[in-house]
Design a protein around this motif. Structure first.
Motif, PDB file in Angstrom:
ATOM      1  N   THR A   1      83.118  28.325 -43.528  1.00  0.00           N
ATOM      2  CA  THR A   1      84.011  29.313 -43.119  1.00  0.00           C
ATOM      3  C   THR A   1      83.284  30.517 -42.393  1.00  0.00           C
ATOM      4  N   ILE A   2      81.903  30.743 -42.746  1.00  0.00           N
ATOM      5  CA  ILE A   2      81.225  32.010 -42.301  1.00  0.00           C
ATOM      6  C   ILE A   2      79.662  31.565 -41.996  1.00  0.00           C
ATOM      7  N   ALA A   3      79.335  32.104 -40.812  1.00  0.00           N
ATOM      8  CA  ALA A   3      77.869  32.064 -40.674  1.00  0.00           C
ATOM      9  C   ALA A   3      77.433  33.545 -39.924  1.00  0.00           C
ATOM     10  N   LEU A   4      76.343  34.121 -40.526  1.00  0.00           N
ATOM     11  CA  LEU A   4      75.855  35.235 -40.232  1.00  0.00           C
ATOM     12  C   LEU A   4      74.054  35.002 -40.293  1.00  0.00           C
ATOM     13  N   THR A   5      73.337  35.243 -39.322  1.00  0.00           N
ATOM     14  CA  THR A   5      71.909  35.523 -39.053  1.00  0.00           C
ATOM     15  C   THR A   5      71.595  36.733 -38.555  1.00  0.00           C
ATOM     16  N   PHE A   6      70.506  37.489 -39.130  1.00  0.00           N
ATOM     17  CA  PHE A   6      70.052  38.323 -38.420  1.00  0.00           C
ATOM     18  C   PHE A   6      68.476  38.323 -38.353  1.00  0.00           C
ATOM     19  N   THR A   7      67.987  38.184 -37.223  1.00  0.00           N
ATOM     20  CA  THR A   7      66.599  37.748 -37.079  1.00  0.00           C
ATOM     21  C   THR A   7      65.927  38.804 -36.113  1.00  0.00           C
ATOM     22  N   ALA A   8      64.446  38.842 -36.505  1.00  0.00           N
ATOM     23  CA  ALA A   8      63.728  39.896 -35.882  1.00  0.00           C
ATOM     24  C   ALA A   8      62.839  39.242 -34.656  1.00  0.00           C
ATOM     25  N   GLY A   9      62.940  40.039 -33.596  1.00  0.00           N
ATOM     26  CA  GLY A   9      62.155  39.563 -32.417  1.00  0.00           C
ATOM     27  C   GLY A   9      60.925  40.240 -31.871  1.00  0.00           C
ATOM     28  N   GLU A  10      60.796  40.673 -30.575  1.00  0.00           N
ATOM     29  CA  GLU A  10      59.384  41.126 -30.402  1.00  0.00           C
ATOM     30  C   GLU A  10      59.329  42.627 -30.679  1.00  0.00           C
ATOM     31  N   TRP A  11      58.080  42.887 -30.867  1.00  0.00           N
ATOM     32  CA  TRP A  11      57.817  44.437 -31.230  1.00  0.00           C
ATOM     33  C   TRP A  11      57.587  45.100 -29.989  1.00  0.00           C
ATOM     34  N   HIS A  12      57.963  46.473 -29.901  1.00  0.00           N
ATOM     35  CA  HIS A  12      57.717  47.286 -28.826  1.00  0.00           C
ATOM     36  C   HIS A  12      56.729  48.420 -29.027  1.00  0.00           C
ATOM     37  N   ARG A  13      55.986  48.935 -28.007  1.00  0.00           N
ATOM     38  CA  ARG A  13      55.062  49.823 -28.360  1.00  0.00           C
ATOM     39  C   ARG A  13      55.367  51.045 -29.123  1.00  0.00           C
ATOM     40  N   ASP A  14      56.458  51.620 -29.181  1.00  0.00           N
ATOM     41  CA  ASP A  14      57.093  52.610 -29.783  1.00  0.00           C
ATOM     42  C   ASP A  14      57.306  52.365 -31.228  1.00  0.00           C
ATOM     43  N   GLY A  15      57.071  51.153 -31.594  1.00  0.00           N
ATOM     44  CA  GLY A  15      57.155  50.849 -33.205  1.00  0.00           C
ATOM     45  C   GLY A  15      58.505  50.266 -33.361  1.00  0.00           C
ATOM     46  N   THR A  16      59.393  49.997 -32.368  1.00  0.00           N
ATOM     47  CA  THR A  16      60.762  49.249 -32.641  1.00  0.00           C
ATOM     48  C   THR A  16      60.582  47.872 -32.343  1.00  0.00           C
ATOM     49  N   ARG A  17      61.634  47.138 -32.835  1.00  0.00           N
ATOM     50  CA  ARG A  17      61.663  45.691 -32.890  1.00  0.00           C
ATOM     51  C   ARG A  17      63.085  45.174 -32.402  1.00  0.00           C
ATOM     52  N   ASP A  18      63.063  44.122 -31.491  1.00  0.00           N
ATOM     53  CA  ASP A  18      64.343  43.753 -30.923  1.00  0.00           C
ATOM     54  C   ASP A  18      65.113  42.890 -32.296  1.00  0.00           C
ATOM     55  N   HIS A  19      66.184  42.934 -32.382  1.00  0.00           N
ATOM     56  CA  HIS A  19      67.028  42.015 -33.621  1.00  0.00           C
ATOM     57  C   HIS A  19      68.069  41.231 -32.785  1.00  0.00           C
ATOM     58  N   GLU A  20      68.375  40.247 -33.450  1.00  0.00           N
ATOM     59  CA  GLU A  20      69.177  39.187 -32.840  1.00  0.00           C
ATOM     60  C   GLU A  20      70.412  39.018 -34.151  1.00  0.00           C
ATOM     61  N   ILE A  21      71.543  39.451 -33.724  1.00  0.00           N
ATOM     62  CA  ILE A  21      72.712  38.781 -34.846  1.00  0.00           C
ATOM     63  C   ILE A  21      73.339  37.857 -34.240  1.00  0.00           C
ATOM     64  N   GLU A  22      73.542  36.678 -34.905  1.00  0.00           N
ATOM     65  CA  GLU A  22      74.609  35.651 -34.603  1.00  0.00           C
ATOM     66  C   GLU A  22      75.505  35.473 -35.696  1.00  0.00           C
ATOM     67  N   GLU A  23      76.755  35.337 -35.286  1.00  0.00           N
ATOM     68  CA  GLU A  23      77.681  35.187 -36.261  1.00  0.00           C
ATOM     69  C   GLU A  23      78.845  34.278 -35.724  1.00  0.00           C
TER      70      GLU A  23
END
Length: 227
Positions: A155-177
């Motif tokens: 019935t439900i699928a939810l994934t939260f995955t991390a991506g590339e790091w940025h110079r300012d210390g933040t990081r990309d994230h992708e949500i698939e649901e």
């Protein structure tokens, strides 16, 4: 842990969900239980309870083991639990859920005089920098006087995955649901309503019809999509 809830489809009857293994009772859940890993595998059993003339509870049906065997192939969802993707041993047991979250007491009127209810099961995965959570519904009904599982679908699928790091210390994230809904049709097969599992995102569908031999729903050949 044992949970008990009134069954609205049959006044005076109750649905009992008993769990063994796992992490034990939760302060926040009154009708669910969670797993504890390989050392304490989680198992669940379900039964119907009624009151006798003296008002004492008694079993109305023998307890049955909750079978969380779910086919994630063609689920209409964007992902599946890691356990479902691993090669299963031949004739081995299906991967156990991480939790039996709750009873679903929506009135699934599958046939005249037959109303199904659901057990919601879920699988939790941990990723490097993310997580996955997947859920399925296991439908049960009183068929010919016995409690039977009549359907088991994702019935439900939810994934939260991390991506590339940025110079300012933040990081990309992708949500698939993704999520599915169960629809009851007016058309009957062997006296039972056809069931459609439809994706809320893509509108693709899976059609299930009653199989009188197995006394449960089986997927039909017809499949479709809606614009």
């Amino acid at each position: 842990m044992v949970g008990l809830k009134p069954w609205p489809a049959r006044p005076g009857w109750f649905i009992a969900l008993a769990c063994t293994g796992g992490n034990g009772p939760s302060k926040t859940k009154v009708d669910g239980c969670s797993g504890g890993g390989p050392s304490t595998p989680l198992h669940a059993y379900i039964a119907l309870v009624e009151k006798d003339e003296a008002g004492r509870p008694k079993l109305a049906t023998p307890p049955v083991a909750v079978e969380a065997t779910v086919d994630w192939g063609g689920s209409l969802l964007p992902s599946s639990p890691e356990a479902a993707e691993d090669p299963a041993p031949k004739d081995g047991p299906a991967p156990l859920p991480s939790a039996y979250d709750r009873l679903d007491l929506a009135p699934y009127h599958i046939a005249p005089g037959e109303t199904a209810f659901g057990v919601r099961a879920s699988w939790s995965d941990g990723y490097a920098g993310g997580f996955g959570w997947h859920s399925a519904i296991l439908l049960y009904a009183l068929v010919d006087g016995r409690l039977r599982q009549v359907l088991a679908v994702p019935t439900i699928a939810l994934t939260f995955t991390a991506g590339e790091w940025h110079r300012d210390g933040t990081r990309d994230h992708e949500i698939e649901e993704g999520a599915n809904v169960i629809l009851l049709a007016e058309h009957l097969t062997a006296g039972h309503a056809d069931l459609t599992v439809r994706s809320r995102v893509t509108r693709d569908e899976r059609l299930f019809r009653w199989n009188p031999s197995s006394m449960r729903y089986a997927e039909a050949l017809e499949r479709g999509s809606h614009p």
